[in-house]
Design a protein around this motif. Structure first.
Motif, PDB file in Angstrom:
ATOM      1  N   PHE A   1     -26.640  46.918 -13.209  1.00 17.96           N
ATOM      2  CA  PHE A   1     -25.885  46.218 -13.971  1.00 17.96           C
ATOM      3  C   PHE A   1     -25.306  45.060 -12.925  1.00 17.96           C
ATOM      4  CE2 PHE A   1     -22.040  44.920 -16.354  1.00 17.96           C
ATOM      5  CZ  PHE A   1     -22.531  43.910 -17.158  1.00 17.96           C
ATOM      6  N   VAL A   2     -24.538  45.593 -11.965  1.00 18.33           N
ATOM      7  CA  VAL A   2     -23.767  44.767 -11.288  1.00 18.33           C
ATOM      8  C   VAL A   2     -24.407  43.266 -10.734  1.00 18.33           C
ATOM      9  CG1 VAL A   2     -24.014  45.965  -9.026  1.00 18.33           C
ATOM     10  CG2 VAL A   2     -21.799  45.049  -9.378  1.00 18.33           C
ATOM     11  N   SER A   3     -25.614  43.580 -10.319  1.00 18.38           N
ATOM     12  CA  SER A   3     -26.391  42.124  -9.871  1.00 18.38           C
ATOM     13  C   SER A   3     -26.249  41.118 -10.760  1.00 18.38           C
ATOM     14  CB  SER A   3     -27.895  42.647  -9.349  1.00 18.38           C
ATOM     15  OG  SER A   3     -28.727  42.886 -10.890  1.00 18.38           O
ATOM     16  N   LYS A   4     -26.072  41.486 -12.054  1.00 16.77           N
ATOM     17  CA  LYS A   4     -25.972  40.522 -13.189  1.00 16.77           C
ATOM     18  C   LYS A   4     -24.589  39.704 -12.834  1.00 16.77           C
ATOM     19  CE  LYS A   4     -29.173  41.590 -16.767  1.00 16.77           C
ATOM     20  NZ  LYS A   4     -30.039  42.671 -15.983  1.00 16.77           N
ATOM     21  N   LEU A   5     -23.681  40.542 -12.759  1.00 14.44           N
ATOM     22  CA  LEU A   5     -22.185  39.832 -12.240  1.00 14.44           C
ATOM     23  C   LEU A   5     -22.376  39.369 -11.250  1.00 14.44           C
ATOM     24  CD1 LEU A   5     -20.400  43.118 -13.350  1.00 14.44           C
ATOM     25  CD2 LEU A   5     -20.893  41.262 -14.848  1.00 14.44           C
ATOM     26  N   MET A   6     -23.095  39.864 -10.099  1.00 14.39           N
ATOM     27  CA  MET A   6     -22.932  39.057  -8.876  1.00 14.39           C
ATOM     28  C   MET A   6     -23.453  37.590  -8.729  1.00 14.39           C
ATOM     29  SD  MET A   6     -21.054  41.227  -7.508  1.00 14.39           S
ATOM     30  CE  MET A   6     -20.792  40.497  -5.762  1.00 14.39           C
ATOM     31  N   GLY A   7     -24.399  37.414  -9.714  1.00 16.47           N
ATOM     32  CA  GLY A   7     -24.792  35.802  -9.574  1.00 16.47           C
ATOM     33  C   GLY A   7     -26.145  35.833  -8.929  1.00 16.47           C
ATOM     34  N   LYS A   8     -26.739  34.720  -8.868  1.00 14.98           N
ATOM     35  CA  LYS A   8     -27.797  34.344  -7.875  1.00 14.98           C
ATOM     36  C   LYS A   8     -27.581  34.063  -6.427  1.00 14.98           C
ATOM     37  CE  LYS A   8     -30.655  33.759 -11.415  1.00 14.98           C
ATOM     38  NZ  LYS A   8     -31.764  34.709 -11.437  1.00 14.98           N
ATOM     39  N   VAL A   9     -28.451  34.831  -5.547  1.00 18.02           N
ATOM     40  CA  VAL A   9     -28.344  34.876  -4.174  1.00 18.02           C
ATOM     41  C   VAL A   9     -29.790  34.454  -3.796  1.00 18.02           C
ATOM     42  CG1 VAL A   9     -27.876  36.146  -2.111  1.00 18.02           C
ATOM     43  CG2 VAL A   9     -26.585  36.723  -4.184  1.00 18.02           C
ATOM     44  N   ILE A  10     -29.838  33.566  -2.506  1.00 16.94           N
ATOM     45  CA  ILE A  10     -31.113  33.286  -1.999  1.00 16.94           C
ATOM     46  C   ILE A  10     -31.122  33.702  -0.366  1.00 16.94           C
ATOM     47  CG2 ILE A  10     -30.442  31.000  -0.899  1.00 16.94           C
ATOM     48  CD1 ILE A  10     -33.225  30.156  -2.333  1.00 16.94           C
ATOM     49  N   GLY A  11     -32.188  34.362   0.155  1.00 14.80           N
ATOM     50  CA  GLY A  11     -32.205  34.635   1.412  1.00 14.80           C
ATOM     51  C   GLY A  11     -33.282  33.317   1.893  1.00 14.80           C
ATOM     52  N   PHE A  12     -33.635  33.358   3.316  1.00 17.99           N
ATOM     53  CA  PHE A  12     -34.253  32.183   3.760  1.00 17.99           C
ATOM     54  C   PHE A  12     -35.146  32.724   4.878  1.00 17.99           C
ATOM     55  CE2 PHE A  12     -30.106  30.186   3.094  1.00 17.99           C
ATOM     56  CZ  PHE A  12     -30.447  29.209   2.083  1.00 17.99           C
ATOM     57  N   TYR A  13     -36.430  32.239   4.818  1.00 15.17           N
ATOM     58  CA  TYR A  13     -37.381  32.680   5.923  1.00 15.17           C
ATOM     59  C   TYR A  13     -37.798  31.261   6.803  1.00 15.17           C
ATOM     60  CZ  TYR A  13     -41.616  33.928   8.286  1.00 15.17           C
ATOM     61  OH  TYR A  13     -42.670  34.286   9.232  1.00 15.17           O
ATOM     62  N   ILE A  14     -37.056  31.269   8.169  1.00 14.27           N
ATOM     63  CA  ILE A  14     -37.198  30.264   8.825  1.00 14.27           C
ATOM     64  C   ILE A  14     -38.138  30.333   9.907  1.00 14.27           C
ATOM     65  CG2 ILE A  14     -35.815  28.612  10.144  1.00 14.27           C
ATOM     66  CD1 ILE A  14     -33.340  30.286   8.776  1.00 14.27           C
ATOM     67  N   LYS A  15     -39.019  29.250  10.123  1.00 18.79           N
ATOM     68  CA  LYS A  15     -39.812  29.103  11.432  1.00 18.79           C
ATOM     69  C   LYS A  15     -39.630  27.440  12.185  1.00 18.79           C
ATOM     70  CE  LYS A  15     -43.999  30.838  11.269  1.00 18.79           C
ATOM     71  NZ  LYS A  15     -45.372  31.075  10.784  1.00 18.79           N
ATOM     72  N   LEU A  16     -38.825  27.640  13.154  1.00 14.76           N
ATOM     73  CA  LEU A  16     -38.599  26.503  13.815  1.00 14.76           C
ATOM     74  C   LEU A  16     -39.540  26.352  15.144  1.00 14.76           C
ATOM     75  CD1 LEU A  16     -34.591  26.952  14.210  1.00 14.76           C
ATOM     76  CD2 LEU A  16     -35.919  25.370  12.530  1.00 14.76           C
ATOM     77  N   PRO A  17     -39.833  25.196  15.447  1.00 18.23           N
ATOM     78  CA  PRO A  17     -40.688  24.838  16.597  1.00 18.23           C
ATOM     79  C   PRO A  17     -40.507  25.833  17.840  1.00 18.23           C
ATOM     80  CG  PRO A  17     -39.705  22.778  15.697  1.00 18.23           C
ATOM     81  CD  PRO A  17     -39.219  23.880  15.106  1.00 18.23           C
ATOM     82  N   ASN A  18     -41.387  26.487  18.425  1.00 18.51           N
ATOM     83  CA  ASN A  18     -41.337  27.135  19.648  1.00 18.51           C
ATOM     84  C   ASN A  18     -40.399  28.289  19.536  1.00 18.51           C
ATOM     85  OD1 ASN A  18     -43.123  25.333  20.790  1.00 18.51           O
ATOM     86  ND2 ASN A  18     -41.452  24.004  21.132  1.00 18.51           N
ATOM     87  N   GLN A  19     -39.866  28.935  18.339  1.00 17.14           N
ATOM     88  CA  GLN A  19     -38.896  29.977  18.233  1.00 17.14           C
ATOM     89  C   GLN A  19     -39.585  31.014  17.644  1.00 17.14           C
ATOM     90  OE1 GLN A  19     -36.441  29.818  19.685  1.00 17.14           O
ATOM     91  NE2 GLN A  19     -35.963  27.828  20.196  1.00 17.14           N
ATOM     92  N   LYS A  20     -39.199  32.164  17.600  1.00 16.13           N
ATOM     93  CA  LYS A  20     -39.543  33.208  16.633  1.00 16.13           C
ATOM     94  C   LYS A  20     -39.098  33.141  15.334  1.00 16.13           C
ATOM     95  CE  LYS A  20     -39.565  36.672  20.483  1.00 16.13           C
ATOM     96  NZ  LYS A  20     -41.077  36.930  20.651  1.00 16.13           N
ATOM     97  N   SER A  21     -39.789  33.772  14.256  1.00 18.64           N
ATOM     98  CA  SER A  21     -39.487  33.645  12.872  1.00 18.64           C
ATOM     99  C   SER A  21     -38.378  34.547  12.686  1.00 18.64           C
ATOM    100  CB  SER A  21     -40.622  33.906  12.260  1.00 18.64           C
ATOM    101  OG  SER A  21     -41.199  35.327  12.566  1.00 18.64           O
ATOM    102  N   ILE A  22     -37.626  33.873  11.791  1.00 19.37           N
ATOM    103  CA  ILE A  22     -36.156  34.750  11.225  1.00 19.37           C
ATOM    104  C   ILE A  22     -36.272  34.861   9.719  1.00 19.37           C
ATOM    105  CG2 ILE A  22     -33.627  34.386  11.481  1.00 19.37           C
ATOM    106  CD1 ILE A  22     -33.860  32.559  13.703  1.00 19.37           C
ATOM    107  N   TYR A  23     -35.860  36.082   9.413  1.00 17.97           N
ATOM    108  CA  TYR A  23     -35.832  36.174   8.034  1.00 17.97           C
ATOM    109  C   TYR A  23     -34.192  36.803   7.805  1.00 17.97           C
ATOM    110  CZ  TYR A  23     -35.838  38.950   3.625  1.00 17.97           C
ATOM    111  OH  TYR A  23     -35.523  39.460   2.397  1.00 17.97           O
ATOM    112  N   LEU A  24     -33.503  35.757   7.128  1.00 23.51           N
ATOM    113  CA  LEU A  24     -31.955  35.986   6.563  1.00 23.51           C
ATOM    114  C   LEU A  24     -32.127  36.655   5.494  1.00 23.51           C
ATOM    115  CD1 LEU A  24     -30.560  32.349   7.807  1.00 23.51           C
ATOM    116  CD2 LEU A  24     -30.652  34.665   8.852  1.00 23.51           C
ATOM    117  N   SER A  25     -32.127  37.946   5.250  1.00 18.77           N
ATOM    118  CA  SER A  25     -32.339  38.587   4.028  1.00 18.77           C
ATOM    119  C   SER A  25     -31.017  38.341   3.016  1.00 18.77           C
ATOM    120  CB  SER A  25     -32.496  39.895   4.163  1.00 18.77           C
ATOM    121  OG  SER A  25     -31.728  40.607   4.559  1.00 18.77           O
ATOM    122  N   SER A  26     -29.781  38.089   3.537  1.00 18.01           N
ATOM    123  CA  SER A  26     -28.714  37.983   2.390  1.00 18.01           C
ATOM    124  C   SER A  26     -28.166  39.225   2.042  1.00 18.01           C
ATOM    125  CB  SER A  26     -29.010  36.861   1.523  1.00 18.01           C
ATOM    126  OG  SER A  26     -27.600  36.650   0.950  1.00 18.01           O
TER     127      SER A  26
END
Length: 256
Positions: free
Chosen positions: A135-160
């Protein structure tokens, strides 16, 4: 070259040759916010520690900002002031756009879950995050993570701030991020279930990743009981310590 600066809690900076990306800026002084628990864990004003000494020299280079959600341990008043003062372009969830624009932030890009857009010459994708068990996830509201691929860099997952979900599993198994950032403080209020991954799910996350995990969100907010030392011992016991970097505040990792 990629430099990953861990500042405090979830606040970190990704620095490439071209761009310097600030993530979830909680920049306020020690003790500026109330305690997040009163009896489950010792009541202490937040943040429980100061920013590291090298913070300003890193912040002076910032060119962009990513914000995962609106909670004050991810974007506080000082963080908002900094972003407005420097007119830093902000990327966030489409769900947070209105609130951040109202605060005066320079929102240039918004993402929905599983939406990929161009970002600093590469791509960024919005990844679903679920902030708590039950239930607490409803109270905490919306959250987003990010999957990032930048040129010539390793991929990064910010899971939040998230628990282990089918979406998290999909990213680890299908996208195979080279670097994943994981909130490891096992945060919990006086009431309700944990707000982020419990120890079993932290271990599952580390086991299921091909790359390196950066553990953050520890020892800076009073409702996060899992310390760096305890996490390190758990990872050693489970023979997973070689897959995880547990940075101290102010520490950085250089990836070539």
């Amino acid at each position: 070259m990629l430099k990953i600066h861990h500042i405090r809690n979830a606040t970190m900076v990704l620095e490439t040759e071209k761009d310097v990306i600030l993530i979830d800026p909680m920049l306020g002084d020690q003790g500026i916010m109330p305690s997040f628990t009163l009896f489950r864990y010792k009541a202490r004003k937040n943040p429980t520690i100061s920013l590291p000494n090298n913070t300003n020299s890193i912040l002076n280079k910032v060119t962009h900002c990513l914000i995962t959600h609106q909670h004050p341990d991810h974007i506080d008043n000082k963080g908002i002031q900094f972003l407005i003062q420097k007119n830093i372009p902000v990327t966030c969830s489409v769900k947070d756009k209105k609130a951040f624009l109202k605060k005066g932030l320079n929102v240039v890009k918004t993402l929905k879950y599983w939406e990929q857009q161009s970002f600093l010459g590469g791509t960024i994708e919005g990844i679903p995050a679920k902030h708590g068990y039950g239930f607490v996830s409803k109270l905490m509201g919306k959250v987003i993570g990010f999957y990032i691929k930048l040129p010539n860099q390793k991929s990064i997952y910010l899971s939040s701030d998230t628990i282990y979900t089918a979406s998290v599993d999909k990213v680890l198994i299908n996208y195979k991020p080279a670097i994943s950032v994981l909130a490891c403080g096992t945060a919990q209020f006086d009431l309700f279930n944990k707000l982020i991954m419990n120890v079993d799910d932290i271990l599952k996350f580390v086991k299921n990743t091909n790359g390196k995990v950066i553990a953050n969100h520890m020892e800076s907010i009073n409702h996060c009981p899992l310390t760096r030392k305890k996490l390190k011992n758990i990872l050693i016991k489970n023979k997973l310590i070689n897959k995880v970097w547990i940075p101290e505040d102010g520490e950085f990792l250089e990836i070539t």
